[in-house]
Design a protein around this motif. Structure first.
Motif, short mmCIF file in Angstrom:
data_model
loop_
_atom_site.label_atom_id
_atom_site.label_comp_id
_atom_site.label_asym_id
_atom_site.label_seq_id
_atom_site.Cartn_x
_atom_site.Cartn_y
_atom_site.Cartn_z
N GLU A 169 0.84 -1.07 0.04
CA GLU A 169 -0.04 0.01 -0.13
C GLU A 169 0.84 1.27 0.00
N ARG A 170 0.36 2.33 -0.74
CA ARG A 170 1.20 3.62 -0.47
C ARG A 170 1.62 4.19 0.69
N THR A 206 4.89 -1.31 -9.46
CA THR A 206 4.82 -0.28 -9.22
C THR A 206 3.86 0.48 -8.33
N ILE A 207 4.22 1.31 -7.21
CA ILE A 207 3.23 1.68 -6.24
C ILE A 207 2.87 2.87 -6.84
N ALA A 208 3.64 3.89 -7.06
CA ALA A 208 3.27 5.18 -7.41
C ALA A 208 4.28 5.78 -8.54
N LYS A 209 3.75 6.73 -9.19
CA LYS A 209 4.92 7.35 -9.99
C LYS A 209 4.60 9.01 -10.14
N ARG A 210 5.55 9.58 -10.08
CA ARG A 210 5.66 10.97 -10.28
C ARG A 210 6.66 11.71 -11.13
N TYR A 243 8.16 4.26 -7.97
CA TYR A 243 8.31 3.84 -6.53
C TYR A 243 7.91 2.42 -6.61
#
Length: 974
Positions: free
Chosen positions: A870-871, A912-916, A925
């Motif tokens: 989870e994030r 991949t949990i998140a991308k920015r 991430y």
């Protein structure tokens, strides 16, 4: 006379009011028909009596389903008692008569709008109990109204109904928005509604662990704590259990919650007390130990636990099982309460044994005199099981409290003088452990022990005595006679005694070689030729080879200095203990097993952990889904170093020697006399029995098929032979669990060239297919003869990789023929840190010889499919892992977009949990989890137009980072 008749009549009327037994006794013929007539009667009283008779018949198991329509017609009544009876009937028969049950829907809808709240609640409760798919959709509207009913009794009943409906049709409940309504009820003004809403949400969350329904935050926690003071005892338990799943933000919030929960410790209901203890035990982990409140809380926890021990025996037992866990985690809570655990004469045996266990855990230098006096008293009781445990407890005290060891040994000797058979045998078993803990200190008692040798008849005691004689043979003049007396009935002894006797006689031989050659020859012959037990035979062959090829090595191995035994051998493993502490007050705390071990079909069983202390450098872990702890289903396995794990396989105690060397290099030219991965009693793997496996050692009929070594009688008395090599591990071909699918698989490489393996060439790779790690090999015969009888074994390795079954080569391999073989692997084998970490040493046998080679597996094979965090958990874990554990690598010449890279990596379970995007640079991430529970977090930076990527890896076991980077590179570039 008239008066007496009137009195009798009154008594009969009185009896009819006081008992319903008349409904259960009937001798009428055509009963169903008569009941049908009565059910359709116009008289309300007659109708009610008929329904009671129907319920009575249903209760004793008669089939009255034929009356379904007639009973349902009776629902149209204002009489609450009659309505309850009809609803009871409806719940029982709705499943077998679903079409008929639809007839009752209108009445439910109508009853849910009845002015009487009891009837509204009754209707909604019954709705939840009718588990028929056909009518659930009709019940949504009435349930929605009842969830927002003005009466709290109706709302609390409706809350439970949602959980029941969710169990029947989860999708319907979610579509209708009942879960949101249920969450709103946590803010209800009535505490019982809040408690039931929490209970319902907890129930649903258990079956859907990833749903995050109970989104606990400080505001919600405050509402729950407010409701806690006013709701019923079972409501309090629901709320406390929910609080236990929350992870406070800091120690101040933790202290605040503890202060508000502490009053529950004085509750009359023991379940409430244990639930409160569970919450406090968990939140104490967050409190700094130097805080004044921490000490106060420890003092407050003791009295309620002591009070639980004054209840009836069954409750005492449950309390003691929970206290056992608490004492292992925090012995300081009850360190001054030793006396309450002293056994009473009228305690049942199960309570006595549990109290005894806790007494040992609480034993310390301060109270040891008191404890020993009690234990000595217990050892004279009449209950044999209790006496045995008491004698063992004295031994455990000696090992735990060094200052008391002498007094304990003296007490044990006094008990041996009683000559009570089972007391003597238990005393000898524990004295063996005392010798292991305090070598060269109490050996003066050996003479006393030897006097009792003839009275020993239990395997464990005989084995312990044999170990003592073998270990201290140089101090016992007639050691050979003593061991020879055991040898007379060798085949009648248990395996435990046979193995110990074999080892003891070999020890004796190494200490007194000239006097005991005949004895060692005899025992080796009995173990290898006359025994059917593979363990005994294997150990006999190992000793035989050691003694015949290298006496010096034999002495170093068999007589190696043994490490001291630990004080607490029966402590629960720390990560399991943490999980059990989170389940205090439940069956798990009584069984001392996690729920997943005994709850069948438990798809929603979550592994819970205690949070880390804020006052230390420990990691913050918690059972709450939104915290850093829920990331691991199993504890991360520590990879032991290579030198720690080459154990003394020959000693019955199975403890590693003090000094060990690295394993021999895995090369095809390895000397078979020194390292035999596939010989030694594995008869099923051996090819032609007439052909010795021992290479240049020479054959001897005394050794049995496949082993060539001269008998030990020919062994020289002096031990001057050179050391030719150490023993390696014996392997086990066991079955196991497979792995998820979809990982990148490297191209095949030649692992074993034909010139090094007498014409056998092996090339291979590793892959994950259909959820299983597979070792895919091509076996090619470049020799002139046919190859058969293939088998494979692995040496210990960093991640416990081992074959999940035998090597399936079903047909002989002819010259110039190749065959494709897929060997399924699992990760339940023995673990030893390799260099490099992903190195695998393999032994392959066929009818020609045994060959050795090394290969390296891509670590991505070990990435499991539930490795997506989870994030919030990712963020918390990233912060929690020290910066020293971060490694940064460059991946060069990679021409993928960030999305393409993410998709490719996901195929190998790198999620991949998140991308920015920052200044035109994409930052992904990512998380992955290894089969042994180790988590790896990554940050992948991809700059548009730049073929060089940067990957930063963070892990609690930083040694895996290099291998993970290699997997990144391999996956992205292929």
């Amino acid at each position: 006379m008239q008066e007496w008749a009137n009195q009798l009549c009154e008594n009969r009327q009185f009896g009819s009011k006081m008992t319903d037994s008349k409904y259960f006794t009937t001798t009428k013929k055509g009963e169903i028909f008569e009941l049908k007539a009565e059910l359709n009667s116009d008289k309300k009283e007659k109708k009610k009596e008929a329904v009671k008779k129907v319920i009575a018949s249903m209760t004793v198991g008669k089939d009255v389903s034929a009356l379904f329509p007639d009973v349902v017609n009776c629902m149209q009544t204002d009489n609450l008692e009659l309505k309850k009876l009809v609803y009871l009937y409806l719940m029982n028969y709705a499943k077998s008569q679903p079409d008929m049950a639809i007839m009752a829907v209108n009445t439910f809808v109508k009853d849910c709008e009845d002015p009487n709240p009891l009837i509204r609640a009754l209707a909604v409760r019954t709705m939840g109990c009718i588990r028929v798919d056909k009518i659930t959709e009709y019940l949504c509207e009435p349930l929605r109204k009842c969830l927002k009913d003005e009466d709290p009794y109706v709302r609390k009943t409706a809350a439970v109904c949602v959980a029941k409906l969710h169990d029947i049709n989860a999708q319907l409940v979610e579509d209708q928005g009942f879960l949101d309504t249920l969450k709103d009820l946590i803010s209800d003004s009535n505490p019982m509604v809040v408690a039931n809403a929490v209970a319902a949400l907890s129930e649903i969350a258990e079956s859907h662990p990833n749903s995050n329904l109970l989104d606990l935050n400080p505001q919600t926690i405050n509402k729950l704590l407010t409701a806690l003071n006013e709701c019923t005892e079972w409501g309090q338990i629901f709320i406390l259990d929910c609080l236990a799943n929350y992870t406070p933000r800091d120690d101040r919030e933790s202290q605040s919650i503890c202060e508000r929960v502490t009053p529950r410790l004085s509750h009359a209901n023991s379940a409430v007390v244990l639930s409160a203890v569970k919450v406090l035990m968990k939140f104490m982990e967050m409190l700094p130990k130097d805080l004044d409140y921490y000490g106060t809380l420890l003092k407050k926890l003791a009295p309620p636990l002591v009070t639980l021990l004054s209840a009836e025996p069954e409750l005492q037992y449950v309390a003691l099982r929970n206290i056992n866990l608490i004492v292992q985690r925090r012995p300081e809570i009850l360190k001054h309460e030793m006396k309450v655990f002293f056994v009473k004469y009228n305690d049942p045996i199960y309570v006595k044994l549990e109290k005894l266990d806790i007494m040992i855990r609480l034993a310390s230098q301060a109270n040891i005199a008191q404890v020993l006096a009690e234990l000595k008293e217990y050892a004279t009781e009449v209950d044999v099981d209790f006496v045995r445990k008491a004698v063992r407890a004295i031994g455990r005290c000696a090992i735990k409290v060094e200052q008391s060891a002498e007094r304990c040994v003296s007490t044990l000797l006094d008990l041996i003088q009683t000559k009570v058979n089972y007391v003597v045998q238990e005393a000898i078993v524990v004295i063996k452990d005392i010798f292991r803990k305090y070598p060269n200190k109490y050996e003066s008692v050996i003479a006393t022990l030897c006097e009792n040798l003839d009275s020993l008849d239990e395997p464990e005691a005989r084995a312990a005595m044999i170990w003592i004689v073998g270990e201290y043979a140089e101090r016992i003049d007639n050691a050979d006679e003593l061991l020879e007396s055991f040898l007379e009935g060798f085949h009648d002894e248990s395996t435990q005694v046979q193995l110990q006797l074999l080892t003891a006689i070999v020890k004796l031989f190494l200490k007194k070689p000239t006097e005991t050659q005949e004895l060692v020859q005899q025992v080796l012959s009995l173990a290898t030729q006359d025994s059917d037990n593979p363990d005994l035979r294997d150990r006999g062959y190992i000793y035989w080879r050691l003694l015949s090829t290298d006496p010096v090595a034999a002495k170093e191995v068999v007589l190696a200095e043994k490490p001291l035994i630990s004080e607490e051998t029966d402590l629960i493993e720390p990560t399991l203990l943490e999980e059990l502490i989170c389940h205090i007050g439940t069956l798990a705390s009584v069984y001392h097993k996690p729920p997943s071990a005994f709850v069948e079909g438990s798809r929603g069983v979550q592994h819970k952990r205690l949070p880390g202390s804020s006052g230390s450098g420990e990691s913050v872990e918690s059972p709450d889904a939104g915290s850093a702890a829920a990331v691991t289903d199993a504890p991360p396995a520590v990879i032991p170093s290579q030198g720690d794990l080459l154990g003394d396989l020959l000693n019955l105690d199975l403890t590693p020697p003090a000094t060990t060397g690295p394993p021999p290099p895995a090369s095809s030219g390895m000397q078979l006399g020194a390292m035999d991965l596939l010989g030694g009693g594995l008869d099923s793997l051996m090819g032609d029995e007439s052909e010795p496996l021992g290479g240049d050692l020479g054959g001897s009929p005394a050794m049995g098929a496949g082993f060539g070594a001269p008998p030990p009688a020919a062994m020289p008395a002096s031990f001057s032979a050179p050391v030719s090599g150490g023993l390696d591990d014996l392997f086990d071909l066991g079955g196991g669990v497979g792995m998820p699918t979809g990982a990148y698989s490297p191209p095949k490489a030649i692992w074993l060239p034909a010139m090094k393996a007498k014409g056998l060439e092996i090339s291979g790779t590793f892959a994950r297919r259909s959820g299983v790690i597979q070792m895919e090999m091509t076996l090619t015969n470049k020799a002139m003869s046919v190859m058969t009888d293939f088998a494979i074994q692995f040496n210990r390795n960093s991640f416990g990789l081992t074959p999940a079954g035998p090597l399936q080569v079903l047909t002989p391999l002819s010259p110039n023929q190749s065959i494709e073989v897929a060997l399924p692997l699992n990760t339940v084998g023995p673990v030893m840190k390799m260099e490099p970490l992903n190195n695998l040493q393999v032994a392959v046998k066929n009818n020609i010889d045994v060959f050795y080679f090394s290969c390296q597996y891509p670590i991505s094979m070990l990435f499991v499919e539930d490795g997506k965090m989870e994030r919030q958990v990712f963020l918390a874990t990233w912060k929690d892992i020290p910066n020293d554990n971060e490694s940064q690598f460059q991946i060069k010449d990679c021409h993928l977009s960030s999305d393409a890279a993410s998709n490719k990596l996901q195929g190998s379970s790198i999620f991949t949990i998140a991308k920015r995007t920052v200044d035109g640079q994409d930052m992904l991430y990512q998380s992955m989890k290894l089969t042994n529970g180790i988590w790896v977090l990554a940050e992948l930076r991809v700059q548009a137009g730049n073929p060089n990527y940067t990957v930063s890896l963070k892990c609690r076991a930083p040694e895996v980072s290099q291998c993970v980077f290699q997997s990144y590179e391999a996956v992205l570039k292929n």
